[in-house]
Every structure is written in C-alpha cells, then in structure tokens.
Design an enzyme around this catalytic site. Structure first.
Site, PDB file in Angstrom:
ATOM      1  N   LYS A 423      -8.523  14.044  -2.417  1.00  0.00           N
ATOM      2  CA  LYS A 423      -8.872  13.246  -3.600  1.00  0.00           C
ATOM      3  C   LYS A 423      -8.726  14.159  -4.819  1.00  0.00           C
ATOM      4  O   LYS A 423      -9.684  14.792  -5.272  1.00  0.00           O
ATOM      5  CB  LYS A 423     -10.300  12.697  -3.484  1.00  0.00           C
ATOM      6  N   SER A 615      -6.645   3.680  -4.802  1.00  0.00           N
ATOM      7  CA  SER A 615      -8.064   3.950  -5.069  1.00  0.00           C
ATOM      8  C   SER A 615      -8.758   2.652  -5.498  1.00  0.00           C
ATOM      9  O   SER A 615      -8.857   1.723  -4.716  1.00  0.00           O
ATOM     10  CB  SER A 615      -8.213   5.060  -6.117  1.00  0.00           C
TER      11      SER A 615
END
Length: 820
Positions: A423, A615
């Site tokens: 991430k 996301s």
C-alpha cells in the site's frame, strides 16, 4: 420524454379542449382537398399535419414543403406552404385570393418504458381573419409493432356534422423480411359521419389502399374510395433530403392533381440503394474520458473543455457511421486521442464492431506516438506515414516522483501509516526512491499490460510484420520512416497530398465527407424498454459535495444513487467507476447507499470499471451483483494508508515558535508543530488495521466466491490489471460498458431491450459552451499554470482533496504514470 414533445402535447390537449368547447364551426372542406384519401394509419410524408397530426411525433414530416393544385388543363391558383418541425407544424394556404392558415401539434405521449408508439395530435385550420370559425381535426395513432398501425381522426365531434375516421395499415413483409418490411403497405379506412339534420349517422363504404417502395427512393401508391368511387394515385421520388411527387385524384365528373416538393431534415435511403462510396473523415483529437463533465457551471451555462472527449461520444459516431449506407469507411488523419490503455481497449471493441459491417479503417500520420501505434495497428486496414515521419514504438514505462529528500531538507517529517508494504500511496512523500515492494507491483502490472499490447498488435498486424512484435518493440523507436516500412509497421510512405490517389488505388474510392447524415426511421414501432440508471463515478472520492465527473463527492453521489434506487422507472443501476479512491469514510457511505439499493429496492447493481477502479474505487464496487473491467483496468489496491506530517524542524529552521494550551491529552493530535508520541502512533495504526479488516470483510461479503482469507491473500494493497483481477476473482467479466449492459440484462431477466439513462448530470437542460482549455486558462488569468509540471500538479490536487482525512482508500497507481 423530451420537453419539446411535452409542450406540443400540452398544446394539442389545449386545442382538443377548445374543439370540444367551441361554438359554431363551419363545415370542413378537408373533403374537397383530396388528401382525405391518404391512409391515415400509414401516412409518412409532408401531408401528415393535415391527414393525421398525431404522426408529427414520428418526425417524418419535418422540413419545408410546397404543394400546388392542377386540373386537367393547368396549374390553378391554389397552393400550400408548409413548415413542420419536432411535433409542430404550420401551413399557409392560398385559394384564388382567399388565405387559410393551419396549426398542428403531435407527439408520442408516453415514455418508451411505459407504452411506446402511442401518438396524439390535433390541427386547427381557419380562414384568414376568421379564426373563431375554424375546423379542428384531432387524431390518435397506435403502432403496437411493425406489422400494424391503427389510427383514428375526429372532426368537430360536438358539432352538427361530426366526422370520424378509423384506419388500419399492415406491412405483410414483416414476417418474411424484417429489414425491408416497409416496401409494401396495405390499408383500410372507414368513415363514420352525420350528414343529415337528424341524429342519423352513416358508416361509409371503405377506402382501400396500397403503397409500395419496391426500390428505395421510389414510391408508388393508390387508394380507392368505394363509397365515392374515386381513386387517388400517388408517385414520389426521394433523392437525399428531397422528396418530390405528384398525385392524381380521379372521378368520373372531376379529375385534378397535386405536385409537391418536401425539403426534409433527414435523408432518405439512397435511390435504388446506389450511393457513391465515401470515407467519413472522423475528427479524433483530445483527451478521452469515461464521462465528460462541465469544467465550470454558471446558472444555465455549462462550460466544457473542448479538448476533452467523452468516450461515448466516439461510440455514437461509430454507430452512426456503421448504419450510414453512404459511408464505406472511416479515415483518420493525424488522430491524437489521449486515453488510458483500458479506455483504448473499449474503443477498439467499438471500432471492431464498426468493421464487422464490412467497412474499412485507414489512418494517415505525420508522426505516430507509442500509444497511437498500438491503437492503429489493431484496427487499421492501411497505415500511411509521412516520408519524414517517425513511429515511436518503444514499449511501456512507469515513473513516479519521490519527495522525501526535499521534505527532509526543509525540515518536514512524514509519517506513512500503511496497512501493508504494497500500500504505497504515501511512498512518494516518505521514501527517497522506489521500494522493492513497489517495484514488484509495477513489474507485475507492466508485464500484464505489455502482454496485452503484444497480443493486440499481433492480432491486428502480425501477418504484415517482418519480425516478432517483442523484437520490433525492442528495436524501436523508428526515427526513419523507411525503417518502419521495412519492418512492416506501416503500409505506405506518402505525403498527405498524395492520400486521395493512394486511397483510390487501395480501396477504389477516395471521396470524403466530414459530417454523417441523419436518416429517417422506416420502422413503425419501438420496443418497450427497460430503463437502467447509469451513474458515472469519476475522480477522487471525497466527503461533501462536488461536480459529478470531476470528483466522487459523498453527499452528491449518495443523492444520485438514492434518487435512482427510489425511482420506479429504473430496473437497475450501472455504476461506471473511474477512480483511484480517496476518503475511506466517503467510500463507505457510498457503499452503504448501493447496499440499500439492493436490499431495500431490490435493484441489481452492475459496476463497469473504466481506466482505474482501485482502493476506494474498488471498495464502492465490491458489493455489486456483477463487476466488469477492461483487461487493462487498474484495480484492486485493497488496503489503507494514512499520511501525517511533523513540521517541528521546519519551524525551528525558519524561527517560528509555537506555544499550546490544551485540556485533554490528545487535544492537539495531528498538529504540525510537535512530534507524534508512540501512543498516538499506535492509535492511528490501530485504526488503519481495523479499517483494513473491514475493507477485506466487505469485499468477501460481495465476492461470494472468495473467503476473507482468499481476499487477504490478493489484497494487502496490491494493484492488479483487470485481466489479473478476473483470474483471481475480483471481477466477474472482461469488457466495457456494453458488456456491463449485457450482465444487467441477464439480471433483470426480461426480454425487453435495455436503455441506459444518464442519471449523473444535474444539467438536463441549459446552454453548453465548448472552449479550448488554453483559452479558458487565459480567460481566467491562470495560464501560468500551464508551465507547471503535470505530475506535480496532479500530486498537489490529489492530496489537497484529502486534507483532514486520517484513513484513505487510495491507490498510487494511475494511467497517467504509465508511459503509453
């Protein structure tokens, strides 16, 4: 229903009311015009406003017209001038010095999803200077399918001599040839009237008719009035946008006829089906987006960037060119369409559909960029290149800026709270260079995208290449045109002024057009439709309000979804996502509203992913009944990140001192003027972990084929292409908006065709203004922004949207980062 049609319908009803309440109405002399012999259920020409005004709603009478009366000897001093447009008509008539006027209105009265093909209309004809003593004729028509048309007209039903007429028209060829069913029409009309002074009505003998169009553009028709023993024979020729004709009314005591010409808005089919072969030189410049939103709005004015093109605008042109019988190919000259690889794939599917009709694509370039060549090689029959041009075929690359060293220099510490090493949305601030985990993901993405490009070029042009595609890419770019020709990358090296000659040699025709024709519709009926709300979710996901197409603002987007789910007109919702994510809270609120559409309103949800849906963009899609992505869509990135800053050292360097008074241990949490404590870091890390677990659980709930463990294995912030996501179960199918439409059709389980309705824009009416982006910046005295590096501007705009957010569902990967 269009507003204009609604207005004409209202006008028609007002006229109908006036008819029912009118006083003395003179006897109609429609019966002396001869046009009463036209079959009222099948009429489709200039005379619609007189004979059956309800069919003004078909648009087939639109245009300008003139009619002149003649007897056996000569033209008489009687003529008509007509203006018909969009459900409204006006006619001026002169009869040996006496003037008449006629107004008519007609429209389809119910939307296609309720009851299509039902038309209502009325006209009013009066002598000049005597408006109150005019004549009304009202009409209703219903065309339940292409085989049958039913109509009824009423003249003065409340007066002493009312006149009614009912008609039916049939197209028998509909059962044997659906494409050419309009070539033969049979009709039967019955008149019912009161002619005497008593209350006795008479059903008159029928009027039988036949209309033929055995070859396109040539009509022959005849009717016979068995009661009056009169015949009407008609003939017309319709080249392009002109229909010219004549008709003769024959009776043993009286013969006369009409000559007429109709300048139409829409073109007729080419006469005898013969048309010169032509290229449609289609404009192809600008930035292609999944949804074109206004850049600015001021009251009724919407200002659009002229350099931006909605991909569905291009789809519409391709569909129109495919259906245009006078267009045999599309010619692109120096096309410059900037778009993501995913949108390019969607566009390629539409171009292939155009080519499936047997039509051609040719492209001329002065120079060919990397992305342009990948596109052209997949679909072009011929690629022509300027002798001094180049082909910049060089592959794919990803570049990303990193600001850690700059921030360290000025004294800003970055706290990058991330759920997992993949991430990496905050890495540009917290790292000096690309991390190993980032490089791993980038390499995986580029590998998938690169394989797709190779397959695309091979499928479109493999038989003309001198070497394998991979080898040709490694040997590129081709700065000398002769080398590109030798490699088989292009077909000819010519100057643009030689293009017409070369097109003639290669295809047999070189005539060009720059505008496509609008053709009249020959079908009688439209099918009843199922309407599906299409909501476009493009941009960063943020809290609050925003302009759809620019941002996915939580409050605005929730309202769009709520309005759609509560509207019984819609059978389902297609959410078109083009977003790298944003606010975790905003994403969750949007997710919740979509969940209520499924549970409370029982409406299926299909997500169509455009360039990127990662996301937060994936979060809002996760619970859809079906998820469709293009092979090159960037998706996944299931993870959480929080970026905080400590500017203590910067303030020390610039001699700014801070003092704080607080009640509560963490009252100043997140302040730039002091370092974070370990306890505070643990608080945020705990929230990041909790938010990630909730994200994974919601994906598992929506993806019935994946458990929580399965989702976690492919999550952890990793980004996938649509092709990879399909393999690991994050999406259900590969394709674009058309594929999503097919999935919606299967979920609704109805036989009716679907029509997608844009439920996104609040600007249903208004004034649209297109302006060049550079001109707009100058207009706003912001042209200096053009000099700023695009990447840094995008970084600023992205993080500006998320100020105050502690947990973000945001992907670092977008299509602009990939050199394509």
């Amino acid at each position: 229903m269009k507003i204009t049609k609604t207005l004409w319908l209202v006008l028609g009803l007002i006229c109908l009311s006036a008819m029912l309440c009118s006083q003395t109405i003179q006897d109609s002399d429609y019966m002396q015009l001869g046009w009463q012999e036209f079959p009222i259920a099948g009429i489709d020409n200039l005379f619609i406003p007189y004979s059956n005004p309800s069919l003004l709603g078909t648009g087939n009478a639109n245009g300008l017209g003139m009619v002149h009366l003649a007897d056996e000897e000569q033209f008489q001093k009687r003529y008509w001038l007509m203006l018909n447009t969009d459900g409204l008509a006006y006619a001026y008539e002169r009869d040996h010095g006496v003037q008449y006027h006629m107004l008519a209105a007609g429209s389809e009265i119910l939307p296609a999803h309720i009851l299509p093909n039902l038309y209502l209309g009325t006209n009013y004809r009066w002598r000049d200077g005597d408006f109150d003593s005019g004549v009304f004729r009202s009409a209703v028509t219903y065309r339940p399918h292409d085989f049958t048309s039913l109509a009824m007209t009423l003249e003065n039903p409340m007066e002493s001599r009312p006149y009614y007429r009912a008609g039916i028209a049939l197209r028998p060829f509909v059962f044997t040839d659906r494409i050419n069913d309009y070539r033969l029409e049979l009709s039967l009309d019955l008149n019912y009237s009161k002619w005497g002074s008593e209350d006795d009505y008479e059903l008159r003998s029928p009027i039988i008719g036949i209309n033929t169009q055995l070859v396109d553009g040539l009509k022959l028709g005849a009717t016979y009035n068995t009661d009056e023993e009169t015949a009407l024979i008609s003939f017309s020729l319709s080249p392009g946008k002109i229909e010219a004709g004549s008709m003769v009314r024959s009776h043993e005591d009286d013969n006369f006829g009409y000559a007429w010409v109709h300048l139409t808005e829409d073109s007729f089919k080419p006469i005898f089906g013969i048309t010169p072969q032509k290229w449609y030189q289609m404009p192809a410049k600008g930035k292609v987006v999944s949804y074109k939103a206004p850049k600015y709005s001021f009251g009724p004015f919407q200002i659009y960037d002229k350099g931006t093109v909605g991909i569905e605008e291009i789809f519409a042109k391709l569909d129109k060119a495919k259906a245009d019988p006078s267009t045999d190919g599309i010619l692109l000259i120096n096309p410059a369409l900037s778009m993501s690889q995913a949108l390019q794939q969607e566009l390629l599917d539409a171009v292939r559909d155009f080519k499936s009709s047997g039509k051609s694509i040719s492209i001329y370039y002065d120079n060919i960029s990397n992305g342009s060549y990948i596109f052209a090689s997949a679909i072009a029959d011929k690629i022509y290149l300027n002798p001094n041009g180049m082909v910049d075929l060089s592959g794919l690359a990803i570049s990303s800026p990193y600001f850690k060293d700059l921030l360290d220099t000025i004294g800003i510490e970055v706290l990058n709270f991330r759920s997992h090493k993949y991430k990496s949305a905050g890495n540009m601030f917290s790292e000096s260079e690309m991390t190993k985990a980032e490089r791993e993901v980038y390499d995986s993405l580029l590998g998938s995208l690169y394989d797709q490009i190779i397959a695309q070029i091979q499928a479109g042009r493999g038989d003309r290449l001198s070497k394998p595609v991979e080898q040709l890419i490694d040997e590129g770019p081709y700065l000398i045109s002769a080398n590109a020709l030798e490699a088989g990358l292009v077909d000819e090296i010519i100057y643009q002024d030689e293009l017409d000659k070369k097109l003639k040699e290669d295809f047999g025709y070189n005539r060009r057009i720059t505008e496509l024709e609008n053709y009249r519709c020959y079908d009688w009926s439209k099918p009843k439709e199922n309407l599906v709300a299409t909501i476009y979710a493009s941009g960063n996901i943020v809290m609050g309000k925003g302009t759809p197409g620019q941002k996915i603002a939580q409050e605005t987007t929730v309202k769009l979804i709520r309005d759609a789910r509560k509207n019984d007109m819609y059978k389902g919702i297609i959410l078109r996502v083009d977003s790298g994510g944003g606010s975790a809270q905003a994403s969750d609120i949007i997710y919740r509203e979509l969940e209520m559409a499924k549970t409370e309103n029982k409406k299926p949800i299909v997500v169509s992913m455009a360039g990127v849906a990662a996301s937060g963009g994936y979060y809002i899609a996760a619970n859809a009944d079906r998820i469709v992505a293009n092979p090159a869509t960037l998706t996944g990135s299931i993870g959480v990140v929080g970026i905080m800053f400590n500017a203590t050292e910067m303030f020390r360097k610039i001699k700014i001192n801070w003092s704080t008074v607080k009640k509560g241990e963490h009252a100043d949490l997140g302040s730039l003027s002091r370092p974070w404590t370990e306890q505070e870091k643990q608080l945020l890390e705990g929230m990041i972990e909790h938010t990630y677990e909730d994200f994974v659980q919601k994906v598992a709930n929506g993806r019935k084929n994946l458990s929580v463990e399965d989702v976690h294995a492919i999550a952890q912030g990793r980004v996938w292409t649509g092709e990879q996501a399909y393999e690991n179960g994050l999406v259900d199918d590969l394709g674009g908006l058309e594929t999503a439409k097919e999935h919606m059709k299967s979920l609704i389980k109805g036989h009716r065709p679907l029509r997608l309705v844009d439920a996104t824009s609040s600007h249903k009416t208004g004034i649209d203004i297109n302006i060049e982006s550079g001109s707009l910046l100058k207009l706003l005295a912001l042209d200096y922004l053009e000099a700023l590096d695009q990447e840094y501007r995008e970084v600023y705009e992205m993080w500006r949207d998320f100020s105050g957010e502690q947990a973000l569902f945001i992907s670092p990967y977008n299509n602009q980062m990939i050199k394509f």
